[in-house]
Design a protein around this motif. Structure first.
Motif, PDB file in Angstrom:
ATOM      1  N   LYS A 179      12.741   6.472 -12.367  1.00 28.05           N
ATOM      2  CA  LYS A 179      13.517   6.188 -11.166  1.00 28.05           C
ATOM      3  C   LYS A 179      12.765   6.626  -9.916  1.00 28.05           C
ATOM      4  O   LYS A 179      12.799   5.954  -8.883  1.00 28.05           O
ATOM      5  CB  LYS A 179      14.875   6.878 -11.241  1.00 28.05           C
ATOM      6  CG  LYS A 179      15.846   6.436 -10.158  1.00 28.05           C
ATOM      7  CD  LYS A 179      17.199   7.079 -10.352  1.00 28.05           C
ATOM      8  CE  LYS A 179      18.236   6.468  -9.412  1.00 28.05           C
ATOM      9  NZ  LYS A 179      17.844   6.545  -7.994  1.00 28.05           N
ATOM     10  N   GLY A 180      12.078   7.754  -9.994  1.00 27.58           N
ATOM     11  CA  GLY A 180      11.293   8.218  -8.859  1.00 27.58           C
ATOM     12  C   GLY A 180      10.073   7.357  -8.606  1.00 27.58           C
ATOM     13  O   GLY A 180       9.727   7.054  -7.458  1.00 27.58           O
ATOM     14  N   LEU A 181       9.407   6.936  -9.688  1.00 24.26           N
ATOM     15  CA  LEU A 181       8.220   6.098  -9.550  1.00 24.26           C
ATOM     16  C   LEU A 181       8.559   4.759  -8.912  1.00 24.26           C
ATOM     17  O   LEU A 181       7.751   4.184  -8.178  1.00 24.26           O
ATOM     18  CB  LEU A 181       7.574   5.871 -10.921  1.00 24.26           C
ATOM     19  CG  LEU A 181       6.979   7.097 -11.610  1.00 24.26           C
ATOM     20  CD1 LEU A 181       6.472   6.730 -13.001  1.00 24.26           C
ATOM     21  CD2 LEU A 181       5.844   7.703 -10.783  1.00 24.26           C
ATOM     22  N   ASN A 196       0.832  -1.209   0.000  1.00 22.49           N
ATOM     23  CA  ASN A 196       0.000   0.000   0.000  1.00 22.49           C
ATOM     24  C   ASN A 196       0.864   1.255   0.000  1.00 22.49           C
ATOM     25  O   ASN A 196       0.524   2.255  -0.640  1.00 22.49           O
ATOM     26  CB  ASN A 196      -0.927   0.000   1.216  1.00 22.49           C
ATOM     27  CG  ASN A 196      -1.939  -1.121   1.172  1.00 22.49           C
ATOM     28  OD1 ASN A 196      -1.581  -2.283   1.387  1.00 22.49           O
ATOM     29  ND2 ASN A 196      -3.191  -0.805   0.883  1.00 22.49           N
ATOM     30  N   ASP A 197       1.988   1.212   0.702  1.00 21.39           N
ATOM     31  CA  ASP A 197       2.918   2.345   0.680  1.00 21.39           C
ATOM     32  C   ASP A 197       3.500   2.537  -0.714  1.00 21.39           C
ATOM     33  O   ASP A 197       3.699   3.671  -1.168  1.00 21.39           O
ATOM     34  CB  ASP A 197       4.055   2.115   1.682  1.00 21.39           C
ATOM     35  CG  ASP A 197       3.579   2.117   3.119  1.00 21.39           C
ATOM     36  OD1 ASP A 197       2.828   3.031   3.487  1.00 21.39           O
ATOM     37  OD2 ASP A 197       3.961   1.200   3.863  1.00 21.39           O
ATOM     38  N   VAL A 198       3.795   1.420  -1.391  1.00 24.97           N
ATOM     39  CA  VAL A 198       4.321   1.494  -2.757  1.00 24.97           C
ATOM     40  C   VAL A 198       3.306   2.184  -3.674  1.00 24.97           C
ATOM     41  O   VAL A 198       3.656   3.082  -4.450  1.00 24.97           O
ATOM     42  CB  VAL A 198       4.643   0.089  -3.301  1.00 24.97           C
ATOM     43  CG1 VAL A 198       5.096   0.167  -4.760  1.00 24.97           C
ATOM     44  CG2 VAL A 198       5.730  -0.574  -2.455  1.00 24.97           C
ATOM     45  N   LEU A 199       2.042   1.762  -3.567  1.00 26.69           N
ATOM     46  CA  LEU A 199       0.983   2.342  -4.404  1.00 26.69           C
ATOM     47  C   LEU A 199       0.804   3.830  -4.101  1.00 26.69           C
ATOM     48  O   LEU A 199       0.714   4.653  -5.021  1.00 26.69           O
ATOM     49  CB  LEU A 199      -0.329   1.588  -4.170  1.00 26.69           C
ATOM     50  CG  LEU A 199      -1.580   2.146  -4.857  1.00 26.69           C
ATOM     51  CD1 LEU A 199      -1.388   2.247  -6.368  1.00 26.69           C
ATOM     52  CD2 LEU A 199      -2.795   1.289  -4.523  1.00 26.69           C
ATOM     53  N   GLU A 200       0.758   4.201  -2.830  1.00 23.72           N
ATOM     54  CA  GLU A 200       0.562   5.602  -2.457  1.00 23.72           C
ATOM     55  C   GLU A 200       1.726   6.472  -2.941  1.00 23.72           C
ATOM     56  O   GLU A 200       1.517   7.558  -3.496  1.00 23.72           O
ATOM     57  CB  GLU A 200       0.412   5.718  -0.938  1.00 23.72           C
ATOM     58  CG  GLU A 200      -0.871   5.097  -0.400  1.00 23.72           C
ATOM     59  CD  GLU A 200      -0.827   4.891   1.108  1.00 23.72           C
ATOM     60  OE1 GLU A 200       0.115   5.426   1.748  1.00 23.72           O
ATOM     61  OE2 GLU A 200      -1.710   4.206   1.649  1.00 23.72           O
ATOM     62  N   ARG A 239       3.983  10.527  -6.638  1.00 25.70           N
ATOM     63  CA  ARG A 239       5.055  10.949  -7.536  1.00 25.70           C
ATOM     64  C   ARG A 239       4.568  11.054  -8.973  1.00 25.70           C
ATOM     65  O   ARG A 239       5.024  11.908  -9.727  1.00 25.70           O
ATOM     66  CB  ARG A 239       6.231   9.972  -7.422  1.00 25.70           C
ATOM     67  CG  ARG A 239       6.889  10.034  -6.057  1.00 25.70           C
ATOM     68  CD  ARG A 239       8.053   9.084  -5.911  1.00 25.70           C
ATOM     69  NE  ARG A 239       8.672   9.222  -4.595  1.00 25.70           N
ATOM     70  CZ  ARG A 239       9.699   8.504  -4.168  1.00 25.70           C
ATOM     71  NH1 ARG A 239      10.251   7.584  -4.961  1.00 25.70           N
ATOM     72  NH2 ARG A 239      10.197   8.677  -2.952  1.00 25.70           N
ATOM     73  N   LEU A 240       3.637  10.183  -9.364  1.00 20.68           N
ATOM     74  CA  LEU A 240       3.048  10.261 -10.699  1.00 20.68           C
ATOM     75  C   LEU A 240       2.344  11.603 -10.890  1.00 20.68           C
ATOM     76  O   LEU A 240       2.447  12.229 -11.948  1.00 20.68           O
ATOM     77  CB  LEU A 240       2.064   9.108 -10.900  1.00 20.68           C
ATOM     78  CG  LEU A 240       1.388   9.008 -12.275  1.00 20.68           C
ATOM     79  CD1 LEU A 240       2.406   8.657 -13.356  1.00 20.68           C
ATOM     80  CD2 LEU A 240       0.275   7.955 -12.239  1.00 20.68           C
TER      81      LEU A 240
END
Length: 305
Positions: free
Chosen positions: A139-141, A122-126, A131-132
C-alpha cells in the motif's frame, strides 16, 4: 499528450471546479499552462494556490513572483503562508504535511472539493524507491494514485504515467522558478533523483508498477467489501476481522480504522501487534485511535486521549 491526460481525468470525473497547487517550478507551471488552456475551452472554475513555507528569507518574494506568473496567465491565485517556529529536524516531511494542511483547509473553506497536483512518473519512481528502502508495504509502495481522498478533499494527479520531460513539453517558453532545495544533496530525494537520472529504467518501472497497482486495487476491493458487511459506525465485527488474511487486515486498518494522519506512517509490524492484541482481547492504542474489544465479538474504535 500532457493536455490529453489532463482533459481525460477531468472530464471522466466531471470535475469543473478545482484548485491547483502551484510552486512555480517547471512541473507546476506546465500544469498551470495546461489548466489555463482547459479552462478556456471548458469554462471551468479554477484557482491557483501558492504556499510560502517561510523557510528562506526570499521565499515571500518568490511566492509573489509566482503569483505574478499566474496573473500573466489570467489564473486567479492565493498565497498561503506557513507560520512556524524554527525547524531543526525532518524539514521536508514537516513542510510537506504543513503544505497539504494549508491547501486542504483553503479548499474546504472555499468549497473546492478537488485539488490538482503536478506529480509525474519520475515522482512515482522516486517515492517508490524511497519507500522500498524503508521496507514499506505494498500500500505504501503504491501510494501515489491519480485520484485519492485525503485531508477531506480529493487529490487529483493527471500526469502520473508521464515522465518529467514529457510534461515539460507543455512549458513552451513559459517562465518558471528554480527552487535551490532541488539541488541540495542534504535531502534524500535529491540524492536519489541524481542517482536515478543516470539509469534508463522508467519504461520498465512503469510496466511493473502498473502490475503492482492492480494487486493493490484488488486488496483494496477486498478491504472495502469487508467494510461494507462488517463495519457499523465505530464498531467492527471482531472474528471476521481476525479471520482476514493479514495483508487484507492491514488494508482494513489503514483505510477504515486509523486516523488518516497516522495511516501512512504506521508500519505493518505495529499492525501485527494490533492483530495479536485483538486476538487476546487486549486494549491497544495505535496513533490517535484506541481499540477495545466488547463482549468478545465487537471491536470498538475510539479517539485516544
Amino acid at each position: 499528450m500532457p493536455y490529453y491526460h489532463l482533459s481525460q481525468i477531468l472530464q471522466k470525473h466531471r470535475i469543473n471546479r478545482f484548485a491547483l497547487a502551484v510552486s512555480g517550478g517547471a512541473d507546476s507551471m506546465a500544469m498551470t499552462k495546461l489548466v489555463t488552456q482547459y479552462q478556456k475551452e471548458h469554462k471551468s472554475t479554477v484557482h491557483a494556490l501558492i504556499v510560502d513555507h517561510g523557510l528562506r528569507s526570499e521565499s515571500a518574494a518568490e511566492a509573489l513572483h509566482v503569483g505574478e506568473l499566474c496573473r500573466q496567465l489570467n489564473m486567479p491565485h492565493t498565497v498561503l503562508s506557513w507560520q512556524h517556529p524554527p525547524i531543526t529536524s525532518r524539514l521536508q516531511e514537516r513542510a510537506r504535511l504543513a503544505r497539504y494542511q494549508l491547501l486542504s483547509d483553503w479548499c474546504k473553506t472555499h468549497n473546492y472539493q478537488y485539488l490538482l497536483l503536478a506529480h509525474h512518473a519520475n515522482d512515482v519512481l522516486e517515492t517508490f524507491m524511497m519507500r522500498l528502502s524503508k521496507g514499506s508495504s505494498l500500500k505504501g509502495l503504491c501510494g501515489l494514485k491519480p485520484m485519492r481522498n485525503m485531508y477531506g478533499i480529493t487529490l487529483v494527479r493527471p500526469f502520473l504515467s508521464l515522465p518529467r520531460n514529457t510534461l515539460h513539453t507543455a512549458l513552451e517558453g513559459q517562465e518558471y522558478v528554480q527552487d535551490p532545495s532541488n539541488d541540495n544533496t542534504q535531502f534524500e530525494r535529491v540524492r536519489l533523483r541524481q542517482w536515478l537520472s543516470q539509469m534508463d529504467i522508467m519504461d520498465g518501472f512503469l510496466k511493473s508498477y502498473h502490475k503492482l497497482e492492480q494487486v493493490d486495487d484488488m486488496i483494496m476491493n477486498l478491504a472495502q467489501t469487508f467494510a461494507a458487511h462488517h463495519i457499523h459506525g465505530q464498531d467492527m465485527d471482531l472474528q471476521p476481522l481476525l479471520d482476514l488474511d493479514l495483508c487484507v487486515f492491514c488494508y482494513v486498518m489503514k483505510l477504515f480504522a486509523l486516523d488518516p494522519k497516522d495511516a501512512w506512517r504506521v508500519d505493518d509490524d505495529s499492525l501485527m501487534r494490533l492483530h495479536h492484541s485483538l486476538s487476546k482481547q487486549q486494549v491497544m492504542t495505535l496513533g490517535h485511535k484506541k481499540f477495545t474489544v466488547l463482549d468478545k465479538r465487537i471491536l470498538r474504535i475510539e479517539h485516544a486521549v
